[in-house]
Design a protein around this motif. Structure first.
Motif, mmCIF file in Angstrom:
data_model
loop_
_atom_site.group_PDB
_atom_site.id
_atom_site.type_symbol
_atom_site.label_atom_id
_atom_site.label_comp_id
_atom_site.label_asym_id
_atom_site.label_seq_id
_atom_site.Cartn_x
_atom_site.Cartn_y
_atom_site.Cartn_z
ATOM 1 N N ASP A 115 0.811 -1.215 0.000
ATOM 2 C CA ASP A 115 0.000 0.000 0.000
ATOM 3 C C ASP A 115 0.847 1.269 0.000
ATOM 4 N N HIS A 116 2.030 1.198 0.587
ATOM 5 C CA HIS A 116 2.888 2.385 0.713
ATOM 6 C C HIS A 116 4.202 2.196 -0.057
ATOM 7 N N GLU A 117 4.134 1.441 -1.131
ATOM 8 C CA GLU A 117 5.336 1.074 -1.875
ATOM 9 C C GLU A 117 6.125 2.295 -2.322
ATOM 10 N N ARG A 118 5.455 3.298 -2.886
ATOM 11 C CA ARG A 118 6.161 4.444 -3.448
ATOM 12 C C ARG A 118 6.883 5.252 -2.373
ATOM 13 N N VAL A 119 6.198 5.561 -1.266
ATOM 14 C CA VAL A 119 6.830 6.378 -0.229
ATOM 15 C C VAL A 119 7.926 5.590 0.481
ATOM 16 N N LEU A 120 7.727 4.284 0.677
ATOM 17 C CA LEU A 120 8.764 3.477 1.321
ATOM 18 C C LEU A 120 10.011 3.367 0.441
ATOM 19 N N GLU A 124 13.646 4.636 1.632
ATOM 20 C CA GLU A 124 14.807 3.743 1.547
ATOM 21 C C GLU A 124 15.928 4.378 0.744
ATOM 22 N N ALA A 125 15.583 5.031 -0.352
ATOM 23 C CA ALA A 125 16.600 5.681 -1.184
ATOM 24 C C ALA A 125 17.267 6.841 -0.453
ATOM 25 N N ARG A 126 16.489 7.583 0.351
ATOM 26 C CA ARG A 126 17.039 8.749 1.049
ATOM 27 C C ARG A 126 17.938 8.338 2.216
ATOM 28 N N TYR A 127 17.510 7.368 2.998
ATOM 29 C CA TYR A 127 18.206 7.071 4.258
ATOM 30 C C TYR A 127 18.976 5.758 4.248
ATOM 31 N N ASN A 128 18.877 4.992 3.169
ATOM 32 C CA ASN A 128 19.587 3.718 3.066
ATOM 33 C C ASN A 128 19.226 2.760 4.202
ATOM 34 N N ALA A 234 9.553 7.973 7.779
ATOM 35 C CA ALA A 234 10.832 8.581 7.414
ATOM 36 C C ALA A 234 11.634 8.947 8.659
ATOM 37 N N SER A 235 10.948 9.372 9.702
ATOM 38 C CA SER A 235 11.643 9.733 10.937
ATOM 39 C C SER A 235 12.297 8.514 11.571
#
Length: 413
Positions: A115-120, A124-128, A234-235
Motif C-alpha cells: 500500500d505504501h510502496e512508493r513512499v517506502l 529507503e533511497a534517502r536514508y539507506n 521517514a523519521s
C-alpha cells in the motif's frame, strides 16, 4: 521512541509505547480521551503549573504557546496509576516473538509494503534503511498505526512531571513537547499519544522527535500524528541512519553450531572468519555476510536457537534497548521480505521465574560475590552480568539465561 530494558530469555518491557496486535483504530478525539483518563485538577497541581510556567517561559516558550497548551488540560490520574504500577512482563522470549512476529502481523506488514510502496521506496533511497525494517518498527510500535494512543500529551506529561516517579525526566519531555507546539508542527488538540507521552506511528517521545523527526513530504510540518504515516516512517529511518545503519547488512543471522562447540563463547565478539573456523554456519535459508565482526547470542540459553548479531542489531537497540525487541524487528523484517521462520526450537517447556524466585537468585548471586545490586527481583543488566559470571565460575555456558534450571543448580551449591 521508548527505550526499554531487556533481558535474554525474559521479556521485561515497560509498556510506555503502544505496541500490540492489530486492533480497531483508536480515536484521537481529545474530549473522548479526557472523559476516560482525566480527573479534576488538584489545587497543588494548579500551583505546580504556575511554577512550571515561569520555568518554561525562561526556556524560551512563548506565553501564547503555553496558554494554548494548558488551556483545557485535566489531571491524568490514569497515567499516574500506570506509572506507579507498571506491570513487569516476564513472558519467555518465544511467547513474545509468537505475538510480535505473528502470522497476522506478517500479513498486515506485507500489505503495508504494497500500500505504501512508493513512499517506502523513497525513504529507503534517502536514508539507506531497508523498507522492511521501517515497516517492522511501525508494526511493533503501533500495529501499523492502529494503536497510536489517544491520551493528550501535554496533560499526561504535566501530570507525570508533577507527581510521577521520574519528575525530572517527564518535565524534560514536557518542555520538548511545548517546543514542538511552538514550532507549529501540531496543534495542542492533535498532540496525543501513549499514557507516557510516546507519540505517533513510530512512538517518538518529544525529545527524540525534536532531534530526529523529519518533514519528508515537504509540507512544512513534521507530522507523525496524521493518518498519513509518511513523516513518521521517514523519521524512524532517519533515526536508524543517524546511528549507523548499514544497508544490505543483516542485524542477526540464525546459526547452527558444530557438535562439541564451546558454549562459553556466548556473548563474545569475533570476526566472521574466526566463527567460520570454529564451525559456525548459517542455518538453512540464510547466509552469513562476507566479512566483519559478529557476537554470538543464545537468547533462551544454549538449548535454544543461536544467533550471530551484527552492527545493525546494536542500531535497533538504540531505538529500543531490549534484546527481544531487536530480535523481533530483525526477524519480522526478514519475514516481510520472504524469509522463513527460525529453525532452532525454543525450550517451550521452560517457565519464567516468579518474583520470589528472582529475588532468591539475586541473593545467591550476592552471597557468592557476583552481585552487588538491590534485591528487587528485577532482572536487569547487573543481574544478567552476575548470572554470566556465576555460570562461568561453575562450569556452565555463560549465556546469561535466567531459568529455573540455573536457580536449581544454584540451590545445590
Amino acid at each position: 521512541m521508548i527505550i526499554r530494558a531487556g533481558a535474554f530469555g525474559l521479556v521485561l518491557i515497560s509498556l510506555m509505547g503502544c505496541s500490540g496486535p492489530v486492533a480497531t483504530r483508536a480515536s484521537t478525539g481529545v474530549e473522548a480521551t479526557r472523559l476516560a483518563t482525566s480527573a479534576p485538577r488538584p489545587a497543588a497541581f494548579d500551583r505546580w503549573i504556575e511554577g512550571f510556567r515561569g520555568r518554561a517561559l525562561g526556556q524560551g516558550i512563548s506565553a501564547s504557546t503555553f496558554g494554548r497548551a494548558f488551556a483545557r488540560i485535566g489531571y491524568a490520574e490514569d497515567s499516574l496509576r500506570r506509572d506507579a504500577h507498571q506491570p513487569e512482563f516476564t513472558r519467555p522470549i518465544w511467547a513474545y516473538l509468537d505475538s510480535a512476529v505473528s502470522d497476522t502481523r506478517i500479513e498486515n506488514g506485507r500489505r503495508m509494503l504494497r500500500d505504501h510502496e512508493r513512499v517506502l521506496a523513497a525513504i529507503e533511497a534517502r536514508y539507506n534503511v531497508e523498507r522492511e525494517v521501517v515497516v517492522a518498527i511501525w508494526g511493533l510500535e503501533s500495529s501499523y498505526g492502529q494503536l497510536r494512543g489517544n491520551v493528550p500529551t501535554i496533560e499526561t506529561l504535566a501530570t507525570l512531571s508533577f507527581e510521577g516517579r521520574r519528575t525530572a525526566f517527564f518535565e524534560q519531555q514536557l518542555l520538548a513537547a511545548l517546543r514542538i507546539l511552538e514550532a507549529g508542527d501540531v496543534a495542542p488538540e492533535r498532540m496525543v499519544g501513549s499514557w507516557a507521552g510516546a507519540m505517533g506511528h513510530t512512538q517518538f517521545i518529544p525529545t527524540s522527535y525534536l532531534e530526529y523527526a523529519v518533514d519528508f513530504n515537504g509540507d512544512g510540518r513534521r507530522d507523525i500524528w496524521s493518518d498519513d504515516p509518511t513523516d513518521a516512517l521517514a523519521s524512524a529511518a532517519a533515526y536508524l541512519a543517524r546511528f549507523g545503519w548499514t544497508r544490505g547488512q543483516p542485524a542477526l543471522v540464525e546459526v547452527r553450531l558444530p557438535s562439541g562447540f564451546n558454549n562459553r563463547l556466548a556473548g563474545t565478539t569475533r570476526s566472521l572468519q574466526e566463527w567460520s573456523a570454529l564451525g559456525v554456519q548459517a542455518q538453512r535459508g540464510t547466509s552469513l555476510p562476507g566479512g566483519g565482526e559478529a557476537t554470538l547470542m543464545f537468547p533462551a540459553g544454549a538449548q535454544g536457537p543461536a544467533f550471530l548479531t551484527f552492527r545493525n542489531f546494536r542500531v535497533i537497540k538504540r531505538y529500543n534497548n531490549a534484546d527481544a525487541y531487536a530480535i523481533a524487528i530483525a526477524h519480522l523484517a526478514d519475514r516481510l521480505r520472504g524469509g522463513g521462520a527460525f529453525v532452532g526450537q525454543w525450550p517451550r517447556d521452560d517457565r519464567p521465574l516468579t518474583a520470589d524466585e528472582r529475588e532468591e537468585l539475586q541473593r545467591v548471586l550476592q552471597r557468592s560475590g557476583h552481585y552487588g545490586g538491590e534485591i528487587d527481583g528485577r532482572v536487569g543488566s547487573g543481574t544478567l552480568a552476575a548470572v554470566r559470571e556465576w555460570q562461568a565460575a561453575n562450569g556452565m555456558a555463560p549465556d546469561g539465561y535466567v531459568s529455573l534450571a540455573v536457580l536449581e543448580r544454584m540451590r545445590r551449591r
